[in-house]
Design a protein around this motif. Structure first.
Motif, mmCIF file in Angstrom:
data_model
loop_
_atom_site.group_PDB
_atom_site.id
_atom_site.type_symbol
_atom_site.label_atom_id
_atom_site.label_comp_id
_atom_site.label_asym_id
_atom_site.label_seq_id
_atom_site.Cartn_x
_atom_site.Cartn_y
_atom_site.Cartn_z
ATOM 1 N N ALA A 75 0.834 -1.203 0.000
ATOM 2 C CA ALA A 75 0.000 0.000 0.000
ATOM 3 C C ALA A 75 0.870 1.253 0.000
ATOM 4 O O ALA A 75 0.490 2.288 -0.555
ATOM 5 C CB ALA A 75 -0.909 -0.004 1.232
ATOM 6 N N GLN A 76 2.015 1.152 0.638
ATOM 7 C CA GLN A 76 2.909 2.314 0.720
ATOM 8 C C GLN A 76 4.353 1.858 0.644
ATOM 9 O O GLN A 76 4.693 0.771 1.108
ATOM 10 C CB GLN A 76 2.730 3.029 2.076
ATOM 11 N N ARG A 77 5.195 2.721 0.075
ATOM 12 C CA ARG A 77 6.643 2.513 0.156
ATOM 13 C C ARG A 77 7.213 3.605 1.046
ATOM 14 O O ARG A 77 6.989 4.794 0.805
ATOM 15 C CB ARG A 77 7.288 2.616 -1.223
ATOM 16 N N ILE A 78 7.916 3.169 2.059
ATOM 17 C CA ILE A 78 8.563 4.120 2.962
ATOM 18 C C ILE A 78 10.076 4.000 2.776
ATOM 19 O O ILE A 78 10.621 2.892 2.840
ATOM 20 C CB ILE A 78 8.187 3.829 4.440
ATOM 21 N N PHE A 79 10.693 5.114 2.533
ATOM 22 C CA PHE A 79 12.150 5.114 2.313
ATOM 23 C C PHE A 79 12.839 5.449 3.634
ATOM 24 O O PHE A 79 12.534 6.474 4.258
ATOM 25 C CB PHE A 79 12.512 6.113 1.216
ATOM 26 N N VAL A 80 13.706 4.551 4.038
ATOM 27 C CA VAL A 80 14.401 4.714 5.317
ATOM 28 C C VAL A 80 15.895 4.863 5.038
ATOM 29 O O VAL A 80 16.482 4.041 4.334
ATOM 30 C CB VAL A 80 14.198 3.481 6.231
ATOM 31 N N VAL A 81 16.453 5.911 5.578
ATOM 32 C CA VAL A 81 17.897 6.083 5.458
ATOM 33 C C VAL A 81 18.490 6.194 6.854
ATOM 34 O O VAL A 81 18.012 6.973 7.680
ATOM 35 C CB VAL A 81 18.248 7.323 4.617
ATOM 36 N N ALA A 82 19.505 5.385 7.088
ATOM 37 C CA ALA A 82 20.201 5.444 8.371
ATOM 38 C C ALA A 82 21.533 6.153 8.165
ATOM 39 O O ALA A 82 22.134 6.059 7.096
ATOM 40 C CB ALA A 82 20.449 4.030 8.889
ATOM 41 N N ARG A 83 21.934 6.874 9.154
ATOM 42 C CA ARG A 83 23.298 7.418 9.193
ATOM 43 C C ARG A 83 23.642 7.651 10.645
ATOM 44 O O ARG A 83 22.752 7.725 11.496
ATOM 45 C CB ARG A 83 23.439 8.697 8.365
ATOM 46 N N GLN A 84 24.954 7.738 10.910
ATOM 47 C CA GLN A 84 25.372 7.913 12.306
ATOM 48 C C GLN A 84 24.738 9.180 12.875
ATOM 49 O O GLN A 84 25.042 10.264 12.387
ATOM 50 C CB GLN A 84 26.887 8.012 12.402
ATOM 51 N N PHE A 85 23.892 9.199 13.831
ATOM 52 C CA PHE A 85 23.313 8.108 14.564
ATOM 53 C C PHE A 85 21.807 8.345 14.638
ATOM 54 O O PHE A 85 21.239 8.581 15.691
ATOM 55 C CB PHE A 85 23.911 8.044 15.984
ATOM 56 N N LEU A 110 1.898 5.578 10.405
ATOM 57 C CA LEU A 110 1.601 4.592 9.370
ATOM 58 C C LEU A 110 0.266 3.923 9.661
ATOM 59 O O LEU A 110 -0.161 3.851 10.825
ATOM 60 C CB LEU A 110 2.704 3.520 9.328
ATOM 61 N N PRO A 111 -0.397 3.425 8.598
ATOM 62 C CA PRO A 111 -1.710 2.799 8.822
ATOM 63 C C PRO A 111 -1.580 1.354 9.324
ATOM 64 O O PRO A 111 -0.594 0.672 9.041
ATOM 65 C CB PRO A 111 -2.337 2.821 7.437
ATOM 66 N N LYS A 112 -2.626 0.924 10.023
ATOM 67 C CA LYS A 112 -2.682 -0.461 10.503
ATOM 68 C C LYS A 112 -3.200 -1.375 9.380
ATOM 69 O O LYS A 112 -3.942 -0.923 8.501
ATOM 70 C CB LYS A 112 -3.651 -0.472 11.703
ATOM 71 N N ASP A 113 -2.808 -2.635 9.415
ATOM 72 C CA ASP A 113 -3.308 -3.682 8.510
ATOM 73 C C ASP A 113 -3.092 -3.395 7.022
ATOM 74 O O ASP A 113 -3.860 -3.859 6.174
ATOM 75 C CB ASP A 113 -4.814 -3.933 8.766
ATOM 76 N N GLU A 114 -2.086 -2.630 6.704
ATOM 77 C CA GLU A 114 -1.732 -2.422 5.291
ATOM 78 C C GLU A 114 -0.288 -2.864 5.089
ATOM 79 O O GLU A 114 0.535 -2.735 6.003
ATOM 80 C CB GLU A 114 -1.872 -0.944 4.898
ATOM 81 N N ILE A 115 -0.019 -3.355 3.887
ATOM 82 C CA ILE A 115 1.359 -3.801 3.632
ATOM 83 C C ILE A 115 2.239 -2.578 3.356
ATOM 84 O O ILE A 115 1.943 -1.778 2.462
ATOM 85 C CB ILE A 115 1.411 -4.758 2.438
ATOM 86 N N ILE A 116 3.272 -2.467 4.155
ATOM 87 C CA ILE A 116 4.225 -1.371 3.985
ATOM 88 C C ILE A 116 5.529 -1.969 3.486
ATOM 89 O O ILE A 116 5.995 -2.974 4.024
ATOM 90 C CB ILE A 116 4.514 -0.658 5.332
ATOM 91 N N GLU A 117 6.092 -1.372 2.473
ATOM 92 C CA GLU A 117 7.422 -1.813 2.044
ATOM 93 C C GLU A 117 8.452 -0.776 2.484
ATOM 94 O O GLU A 117 8.410 0.365 2.024
ATOM 95 C CB GLU A 117 7.495 -1.992 0.526
ATOM 96 N N PHE A 118 9.323 -1.186 3.399
ATOM 97 C CA PHE A 118 10.397 -0.298 3.846
ATOM 98 C C PHE A 118 11.593 -0.495 2.909
ATOM 99 O O PHE A 118 12.079 -1.616 2.748
ATOM 100 C CB PHE A 118 10.816 -0.630 5.280
ATOM 101 N N VAL A 125 27.759 4.013 7.285
ATOM 102 C CA VAL A 125 28.215 2.657 7.614
ATOM 103 C C VAL A 125 27.015 1.702 7.649
ATOM 104 O O VAL A 125 25.889 2.118 7.381
ATOM 105 C CB VAL A 125 28.937 2.644 8.991
ATOM 106 N N ASN A 126 27.253 0.438 7.996
ATOM 107 C CA ASN A 126 26.134 -0.513 8.159
ATOM 108 C C ASN A 126 25.371 -0.198 9.446
ATOM 109 O O ASN A 126 25.973 0.041 10.496
ATOM 110 C CB ASN A 126 26.663 -1.934 8.258
ATOM 111 N N HIS A 127 24.069 -0.210 9.335
ATOM 112 C CA HIS A 127 23.203 -0.078 10.505
ATOM 113 C C HIS A 127 22.181 -1.216 10.452
ATOM 114 O O HIS A 127 22.083 -1.937 9.464
ATOM 115 C CB HIS A 127 22.452 1.256 10.489
ATOM 116 N N GLY A 128 21.405 -1.323 11.510
ATOM 117 C CA GLY A 128 20.310 -2.296 11.506
ATOM 118 C C GLY A 128 18.996 -1.558 11.726
ATOM 119 O O GLY A 128 18.910 -0.714 12.619
ATOM 120 N N PHE A 129 17.994 -1.857 10.889
ATOM 121 C CA PHE A 129 16.670 -1.241 11.034
ATOM 122 C C PHE A 129 15.758 -2.290 11.659
ATOM 123 O O PHE A 129 15.484 -3.323 11.056
ATOM 124 C CB PHE A 129 16.157 -0.826 9.656
ATOM 125 N N SER A 130 15.328 -2.046 12.901
ATOM 126 C CA SER A 130 14.506 -3.062 13.573
ATOM 127 C C SER A 130 13.232 -2.436 14.115
ATOM 128 O O SER A 130 13.221 -1.261 14.502
ATOM 129 C CB SER A 130 15.290 -3.680 14.725
#
Lengths: 183, 476
Positions: A75-85, A110-118, A125-130
């Protein structure tokens, strides 16, 4: 029960079985008399282990997160960018630090019960999105520079979710977080 | 046996034990910071974390190699210069490493995931010193591995050393399991050190470009974990090779033979272990799915040959053996038990669907501390104890055996249990303090501090006793 706790219980069960077997064999060492039919017992042991491994692989591989909602359109594409910190979330692509102004900051609705693509990436550097809900880790993907990792997720509960960095990324790694509100 | 072999092995073992105590103290301080019992700050925490990881991986690798070299020298003459170069390189590398972390405050973690080394620095010289330290360690260990490989190959062909004639039933020289497992492990060690060489060269090239990112992060990550995972895996097998040689003797049983299934198992292990590292990249969804599946399949099949054959052999050796237990045999037997338990923790995490909620939580240090602290370390301490009985003037006191063993097992089990619970409660690894979302980590860290202290006390007593009984032999 969470997946983590189910895994923990399976682990404890296996722990007890292994400790019991070793302890019984240890106690038996006070006596004499070799084990009979060692080869056939070894073969049985091996085939039980082989069968268990094959069964677990057959059941678990199709449940891999790469296939989550893969046949449905998000339903939505959300663009996530990580950077220090910090994390930046946006509804439009972020290709460089110049695009960060388009973002909605570190809090996002964000809406409930909809498919979100992050669509998750990193500017350094490498980060973890959790995704955490009430202290329980629900899903994660790595944020890697130069690559976009796509995670599809459906929030089944409304409320506040925490985003924590789960890949060690430097001195302030422990404080790298953001929030999502699902309603 | 030539006394120079004994002296050099003794030097390795004393060095290993001292560095281990230092590395435990680093880890304990980290857990105390997480438990809010001390306040050292994030920079010092990550400096300790980087030092702790590399010292632990390095120290138990060289302990395993020292065991291999000593037992191999009971079969054939082993050139002395390989181990001597490795010792000089290890000491030099560790000193430079500690300068890079403690003086220049380099803090990128033991596997220095690209491109973090170019960011996690306080002084410009930090990453360079760190890379130089790793290069010196890598060169020394590569030379040592190759010397041991060529020692085996002076006496056997490659096919013989891999026991192919035992598998096929063709005639040929008898190859002891120790030779087979050592050869297989040394090939793996060489492969992963070569991967580290490629990784380091790519880092140096980028360093010369003043850190402007020029490498592919996914390729670098694959190289990093091929090197890191394989090294840690192979050092376990180095300990197992020595176990295959010594454990039946301790039980008063005939030496293990290389049957067709032992040969087949370790040949399979040689291949499988090289592909299991993919499980470190499950959460990199950009990695081809086929690689991820190979990672899970190999991670689950890896224990079948090596672990099943070893566990079964050890259990049947002990069953109704009427054996007299020593500290060495206790450490071997229960080391195999904890290795199996750590293996269960590892393969549960190696299910991709589980890893989705366990990756980079404390489940990860839980399982690797189980098969290192209670498995691999026990294997090396078993060899050390056996060696002390071989060369020492006195045997260890029976009361001390019970005390040391109880402290190591109680301390070790309680320590890793805090990590497993951390995984079950979603507590992240590698954070200096716990925020409100994951604040269960604080009480678990307090629990870990208590048990790690018991383990440390056990190791201090062990090291003191070992040194008291054997150190004089160094100068005799």
């Amino acid at each position: 029960m969470t997946i983590q706790k189910e895994v923990f219980l399976v682990f404890i069960l296996m722990f007890l079985i292994i400790v019991s077997v070793f302890f019984l064999v240890f106690l038996s060492s006070r006596r004499s008399g070799a084990l009979q039919n060692v080869n056939s017992k070894r073969a049985i042991f091996f085939f039980i282990a082989f069968g268990t491994v094959s069964l677990v692989l057959g059941i678990s591989l199709p449940k891999s997160p790469y296939f989550l909602y893969a046949k449905e359109a998000p339903a939505q594409r959300i663009f996530v960018v990580a950077r220090q910190f910090s994390f930046t979330l946006s509804k439009s692509p972020i290709n460089s630090a110049d695009d960060l102004g388009k973002s909605a900051g570190s809090e996002f609705k964000l809406p409930k019960d909809e498919i979100i693509e992050f669509n998750v990436s990193s500017l350094d550097v490498n980060h973890g999105f959790s995704l955490y809900k009430d202290g329980v880790l629900l899903a994660q993907v790595q944020a890697m520079p130069g690559y976009v990792n796509r995670l599809r997720w459906k929030f089944s509960e409304s409320g506040n979710y925490d985003i924590l960095c789960l890949e060690y990324c430097g001195i302030a790694h422990g404080g790298m977080s953001a929030k999502i509100t699902v309603e | 046996m030539n006394t120079s072999y004994k002296k050099s092995t003794l030097l390795w073992l004393i060095t290993t034990l001292i560095v281990f105590l230092v590395a435990i103290a680093f880890g304990l301080t980290m857990r105390m910071e997480q438990a809010e019992m001390v306040k050292i700050g994030p920079l010092n925490f990550y400096v300790l974390m980087t030092s702790h990881g590399l010292l632990m991986a390095g120290v138990w690798f060289v302990a395993g190699m020292a065991g291999i070299e000593y037992i191999l020298s009971t079969y054939f003459p082993v050139p002395r210069w390989g181990g001597m170069i490795a010792y000089v390189c290890t000491i030099t590398g560790v000193v430079i490493l500690l300068i890079s972390t403690f003086l220049t405050k380099f803090h990128a973690g033991w596997y220095f995931l690209y491109p973090l080394p170019f960011y996690a620095k306080v002084m410009e010289s930090g990453p360079l010193l760190f890379l130089v330290a790793l290069t010196i360690l890598g060169v020394g260990w590569l030379i040592w591995s190759l010397v041991l490989i060529f020692t085996i190959l002076r006496n056997f062909t490659v096919a013989q050393a891999l026991a192919w004639h035992h598998i096929s039933g063709r005639p040929g020289p008898t190859v002891a399991p120790f030779i087979l497992i050592s050869f297989v492990s040394l090939i793996g060690v060489t492969a992963c050190i070569l991967a580290a060489v490629v990784l380091l060269v790519l880092y140096y090239l980028e360093f010369l470009k003043s850190g402007s990112m020029s490498n592919d992060p996914l390729l670098m990550k694959n190289l990093t974990f091929f090197f890191g995972h394989t090294l840690v895996n192979e050092m376990l097998y180095l300990g197992l090779a020595v176990l295959y040689e010594l454990f039946p003797r301790m039980a008063g049983k005939p030496a293990y033979k290389t049957s067709w299934y032992v040969g087949l198992s370790w040949n399979a292990t040689l291949l499988i272990v090289l592909f299991a590292y993919f499980h470190h990249l499950y959460m990199d969804f950009a990695q081809p799915v086929a690689f991820q599946f190979v990672g899970q399949i190999m991670s689950w099949f890896a224990p079948l040959p090596a672990a099943c054959v070893t566990i079964f052999s050890v259990l049947t050796t002990v069953y109704r053996s009427n054996m007299k237990w020593s500290l060495a045999s206790l450490l071997y037997f229960f080391g195999v038990m904890f290795w199996a338990i750590g293996g269960v923790g590892a393969i549960l995490d190696a299910v991709i669907a589980n890893n989705f909620v366990l990756h980079n939580t404390q489940w990860v240090p839980a399982h690797f501390h189980t098969y290192n602290l209670l498995g691999n370390v026990f294997f090396s301490l078993a060899f050390t104890s056996w060696f002390a009985d071989e060369i020492g003037n006195k045997k260890i006191a029976p009361g001390l055996v019970k005390l040391i063993f109880s402290l190591l097992v109680t301390g070790g089990v309680g320590f890793v249990l805090a990590f497993y619970l951390g995984g079950a409660f979603s507590v992240p690894r590698r954070v200096d303090t716990y925020n409100d979302v994951v604040n269960k980590g604080v009480s678990l860290a307090q629990m870990a501090v208590v048990f790690a202290s018991l383990y440390l006390v056990g190791m201090v007593i062990y090291t003191f006793d070992f040194t008291k009984r054997c150190a004089r032999q160094l100068f005799s």
